[in-house]
Design a protein around this motif. Structure first.
Motif, PDB file in Angstrom:
ATOM      1  N   SER A 186      -3.555   8.954   4.180  1.00 23.39           N
ATOM      2  CA  SER A 186      -4.800   8.874   3.415  1.00 23.39           C
ATOM      3  C   SER A 186      -5.167  10.219   2.803  1.00 23.39           C
ATOM      4  CB  SER A 186      -5.938   8.394   4.324  1.00 23.39           C
ATOM      5  OG  SER A 186      -5.715   7.076   4.761  1.00 23.39           O
ATOM      6  N   SER A 187      -4.954  11.293   3.551  1.00 29.85           N
ATOM      7  CA  SER A 187      -5.279  12.625   3.035  1.00 29.85           C
ATOM      8  C   SER A 187      -4.385  12.985   1.858  1.00 29.85           C
ATOM      9  CB  SER A 187      -5.169  13.677   4.142  1.00 29.85           C
ATOM     10  OG  SER A 187      -3.833  13.795   4.602  1.00 29.85           O
ATOM     11  N   LEU A 188      -3.123  12.610   1.918  1.00 24.95           N
ATOM     12  CA  LEU A 188      -2.205  12.891   0.811  1.00 24.95           C
ATOM     13  C   LEU A 188      -2.616  12.132  -0.451  1.00 24.95           C
ATOM     14  CD1 LEU A 188       1.260  12.918   2.631  1.00 24.95           C
ATOM     15  CD2 LEU A 188      -0.034  14.884   1.764  1.00 24.95           C
ATOM     16  N   VAL A 189      -3.085  10.904  -0.271  1.00 19.06           N
ATOM     17  CA  VAL A 189      -3.566  10.122  -1.417  1.00 19.06           C
ATOM     18  C   VAL A 189      -4.787  10.802  -2.033  1.00 19.06           C
ATOM     19  CG1 VAL A 189      -4.619   7.944  -2.126  1.00 19.06           C
ATOM     20  CG2 VAL A 189      -2.647   7.934  -0.592  1.00 19.06           C
ATOM     21  N   LEU A 190      -5.703  11.275  -1.200  1.00 15.96           N
ATOM     22  CA  LEU A 190      -6.900  11.955  -1.701  1.00 15.96           C
ATOM     23  C   LEU A 190      -6.535  13.233  -2.446  1.00 15.96           C
ATOM     24  CD1 LEU A 190      -9.281  11.530   1.363  1.00 15.96           C
ATOM     25  CD2 LEU A 190      -9.644  10.574  -0.921  1.00 15.96           C
ATOM     26  N   ILE A 191      -5.612  14.000  -1.891  1.00 15.03           N
ATOM     27  CA  ILE A 191      -5.195  15.246  -2.545  1.00 15.03           C
ATOM     28  C   ILE A 191      -4.561  14.945  -3.897  1.00 15.03           C
ATOM     29  CG2 ILE A 191      -3.579  17.190  -2.408  1.00 15.03           C
ATOM     30  CD1 ILE A 191      -4.057  17.115   0.665  1.00 15.03           C
ATOM     31  N   ALA A 192      -3.697  13.938  -3.937  1.00 15.04           N
ATOM     32  CA  ALA A 192      -3.043  13.568  -5.192  1.00 15.04           C
ATOM     33  C   ALA A 192      -4.069  13.137  -6.240  1.00 15.04           C
ATOM     34  CB  ALA A 192      -2.032  12.460  -4.941  1.00 15.04           C
ATOM     35  N   LEU A 193      -5.067  12.363  -5.826  1.00 15.96           N
ATOM     36  CA  LEU A 193      -6.087  11.916  -6.766  1.00 15.96           C
ATOM     37  C   LEU A 193      -6.964  13.073  -7.225  1.00 15.96           C
ATOM     38  CD1 LEU A 193      -7.186   8.497  -5.224  1.00 15.96           C
ATOM     39  CD2 LEU A 193      -5.833   8.887  -7.282  1.00 15.96           C
ATOM     40  N   GLY A 194      -7.240  14.009  -6.319  1.00 11.27           N
ATOM     41  CA  GLY A 194      -8.010  15.181  -6.705  1.00 11.27           C
ATOM     42  C   GLY A 194      -7.310  15.995  -7.772  1.00 11.27           C
ATOM     43  N   LEU A 195      -6.001  16.176  -7.603  1.00 13.48           N
ATOM     44  CA  LEU A 195      -5.208  16.883  -8.608  1.00 13.48           C
ATOM     45  C   LEU A 195      -5.168  16.107  -9.921  1.00 13.48           C
ATOM     46  CD1 LEU A 195      -2.209  17.986  -6.352  1.00 13.48           C
ATOM     47  CD2 LEU A 195      -3.987  19.483  -7.289  1.00 13.48           C
ATOM     48  N   LEU A 196      -5.063  14.784  -9.806  1.00 16.01           N
ATOM     49  CA  LEU A 196      -4.962  13.944 -10.997  1.00 16.01           C
ATOM     50  C   LEU A 196      -6.234  14.003 -11.837  1.00 16.01           C
ATOM     51  CD1 LEU A 196      -3.396  11.847 -12.658  1.00 16.01           C
ATOM     52  CD2 LEU A 196      -4.403  10.076 -11.191  1.00 16.01           C
ATOM     53  N   ILE A 225     -11.127  16.766   6.222  1.00 14.88           N
ATOM     54  CA  ILE A 225     -11.743  16.058   7.345  1.00 14.88           C
ATOM     55  C   ILE A 225     -10.743  15.117   8.003  1.00 14.88           C
ATOM     56  CG2 ILE A 225     -13.444  14.262   7.900  1.00 14.88           C
ATOM     57  CD1 ILE A 225     -15.346  15.623   5.958  1.00 14.88           C
ATOM     58  N   GLN A 226      -9.974  14.413   7.193  1.00 12.99           N
ATOM     59  CA  GLN A 226      -9.006  13.477   7.755  1.00 12.99           C
ATOM     60  C   GLN A 226      -7.875  14.214   8.474  1.00 12.99           C
ATOM     61  OE1 GLN A 226      -7.787  10.723   4.696  1.00 12.99           O
ATOM     62  NE2 GLN A 226      -9.719   9.609   4.802  1.00 12.99           N
ATOM     63  N   LEU A 227      -7.429  15.322   7.928  1.00 12.95           N
ATOM     64  CA  LEU A 227      -6.358  16.083   8.576  1.00 12.95           C
ATOM     65  C   LEU A 227      -6.830  16.670   9.907  1.00 12.95           C
ATOM     66  CD1 LEU A 227      -4.813  17.890   5.481  1.00 12.95           C
ATOM     67  CD2 LEU A 227      -3.755  16.080   6.852  1.00 12.95           C
ATOM     68  N   ARG A 228      -8.090  17.007   9.990  1.00 16.09           N
ATOM     69  CA  ARG A 228      -8.630  17.535  11.248  1.00 16.09           C
ATOM     70  C   ARG A 228      -8.745  16.464  12.335  1.00 16.09           C
ATOM     71  NH1 ARG A 228     -11.427  22.299  11.597  1.00 16.09           N
ATOM     72  NH2 ARG A 228     -13.033  21.330  12.899  1.00 16.09           N
ATOM     73  N   ARG A 229      -8.592  15.203  11.943  1.00 13.05           N
ATOM     74  CA  ARG A 229      -8.628  14.120  12.937  1.00 13.05           C
ATOM     75  C   ARG A 229      -7.290  13.953  13.656  1.00 13.05           C
ATOM     76  NH1 ARG A 229     -11.399   9.723   8.855  1.00 13.05           N
ATOM     77  NH2 ARG A 229     -13.560  10.478   8.988  1.00 13.05           N
ATOM     78  N   SER A 256      -8.888   8.554  18.701  1.00 11.38           N
ATOM     79  CA  SER A 256      -9.641   7.497  18.022  1.00 11.38           C
ATOM     80  C   SER A 256      -9.045   7.138  16.669  1.00 11.38           C
ATOM     81  CB  SER A 256     -11.094   7.940  17.827  1.00 11.38           C
ATOM     82  OG  SER A 256     -11.722   8.176  19.076  1.00 11.38           O
ATOM     83  N   TYR A 257      -8.107   7.962  16.197  1.00 11.27           N
ATOM     84  CA  TYR A 257      -7.524   7.742  14.873  1.00 11.27           C
ATOM     85  C   TYR A 257      -6.008   7.717  14.959  1.00 11.27           C
ATOM     86  CZ  TYR A 257     -12.192   9.017  13.207  1.00 11.27           C
ATOM     87  OH  TYR A 257     -13.542   9.063  12.980  1.00 11.27           O
ATOM     88  N   ASP A 258      -5.430   6.996  14.007  1.00  5.07           N
ATOM     89  CA  ASP A 258      -3.980   6.950  13.885  1.00  5.07           C
ATOM     90  C   ASP A 258      -3.517   8.157  13.072  1.00  5.07           C
ATOM     91  OD1 ASP A 258      -1.265   5.689  13.840  1.00  5.07           O
ATOM     92  OD2 ASP A 258      -1.712   5.580  11.702  1.00  5.07           O
ATOM     93  N   ASP A 259      -2.672   9.005  13.664  1.00  5.50           N
ATOM     94  CA  ASP A 259      -2.276  10.251  13.009  1.00  5.50           C
ATOM     95  C   ASP A 259      -1.577  10.004  11.676  1.00  5.50           C
ATOM     96  OD1 ASP A 259      -3.345  11.619  15.105  1.00  5.50           O
ATOM     97  OD2 ASP A 259      -1.439  12.314  15.954  1.00  5.50           O
ATOM     98  N   SER A 260      -0.629   9.078  11.638  1.00  2.98           N
ATOM     99  CA  SER A 260       0.110   8.831  10.401  1.00  2.98           C
ATOM    100  C   SER A 260      -0.809   8.295   9.317  1.00  2.98           C
ATOM    101  CB  SER A 260       1.265   7.861  10.656  1.00  2.98           C
ATOM    102  OG  SER A 260       0.774   6.591  11.075  1.00  2.98           O
ATOM    103  N   GLY A 261      -1.758   7.470   9.710  1.00  2.31           N
ATOM    104  CA  GLY A 261      -2.703   6.927   8.740  1.00  2.31           C
ATOM    105  C   GLY A 261      -3.571   8.014   8.132  1.00  2.31           C
ATOM    106  N   GLN A 262      -4.004   8.965   8.959  1.00  2.00           N
ATOM    107  CA  GLN A 262      -4.831  10.065   8.457  1.00  2.00           C
ATOM    108  C   GLN A 262      -4.043  10.950   7.503  1.00  2.00           C
ATOM    109  OE1 GLN A 262      -8.258  10.281   9.113  1.00  2.00           O
ATOM    110  NE2 GLN A 262      -7.695   8.245   9.854  1.00  2.00           N
ATOM    111  N   VAL A 263      -2.793  11.202   7.832  1.00  4.40           N
ATOM    112  CA  VAL A 263      -1.947  12.026   6.959  1.00  4.40           C
ATOM    113  C   VAL A 263      -1.743  11.324   5.619  1.00  4.40           C
ATOM    114  CG1 VAL A 263       0.362  12.980   6.627  1.00  4.40           C
ATOM    115  CG2 VAL A 263      -0.783  13.220   8.838  1.00  4.40           C
TER     116      VAL A 263
END
Length: 205
Positions: A159-169, A141-145, A150-157
């Protein structure tokens, strides 16, 4: 060994801690990690980890996870009242009630998954895939933003990387073997698609 009695104390206490610490996290932790405090996926994974950690039966695990998430909502807003003088009515207004309703759904699904993920059987690996999948779904969802003004592109990237890392963890930590973890990741792919659809349906985009 099943220990259902601990749920009476552990579930509400976990809810209080989740709500209060979540607001403190948002308030004082810098981005992109602060964004985790506004993450539906993080709360769902909290319900999973609660029932995965405590050896409750399936019915008690589901109820305990629901109690945790529902209790967390008003205590999040109470923390906001104490720390930054927000209106106390935020703890019981229509928005809070909506989040409590979502907490019931997430608690039932991910509370059950936490119990099943530590219970040998056909559903164990599929249940193990669920916390990673919900993290990945929110990351999608964040990457699709990206590209949305309305959103900061670097911030979305970030945040999405943090979520992916936590999902793997969380899959790695909860898994009992590398083959099981690998299979859980494969199962997480279709679950991620389902999670993305469901999150989008709730208006989380």
């Amino acid at each position: 060994m099943v220990n259902n009695r601990s749920a009476v104390v552990a579930a509400p206490v976990a809810g209080v801690l989740l709500g209060v610490l979540d607001f403190v996290w948002i308030k004082y932790v810098p981005s992109p990690f602060a964004d985790l405090g506004n993450s539906i996926a993080v709360w769902a994974v909290a319900a999973f980890l609660l029932t995965f950690r405590f050896r409750w039966s399936l019915p008690v695990g589901v109820v305990g996870a629901i109690v945790c998430l529902v209790v967390a909502v008003p205590f999040y807003y109470l923390a906001a009242t104490v720390i930054q003088n927000d209106d106390l009515s935020n703890a019981y207004n229509s928005t809070a009630l909506m989040w409590m309703g979502l907490g019931v759904v997430a608690g039932a699904v991910f509370g059950a998954a936490g119990v099943l993920a530590r219970t040998p059987g056909r559903l164990q690996t599929a249940a193990l895939a669920m916390p990673g999948a919900v993290m990945f779904a929110e990351a999608v969802i964040q990457l699709r933003r990206i590209g949305n003004p309305s959103y900061d592109d670097s911030g979305q990237v970030q945040s999405s990387l943090v979520l992916i890392a936590l999902g793997l963890l969380v899959i790695w930590l909860a898994g009992r073997s590398w083959p099981q973890r690998g299979l859980a990741l494969l199962i997480a792919v279709p679950f991620t698609a389902i999670g993305w659809v469901l999150l989008s349906f709730t208006g989380f985009r």
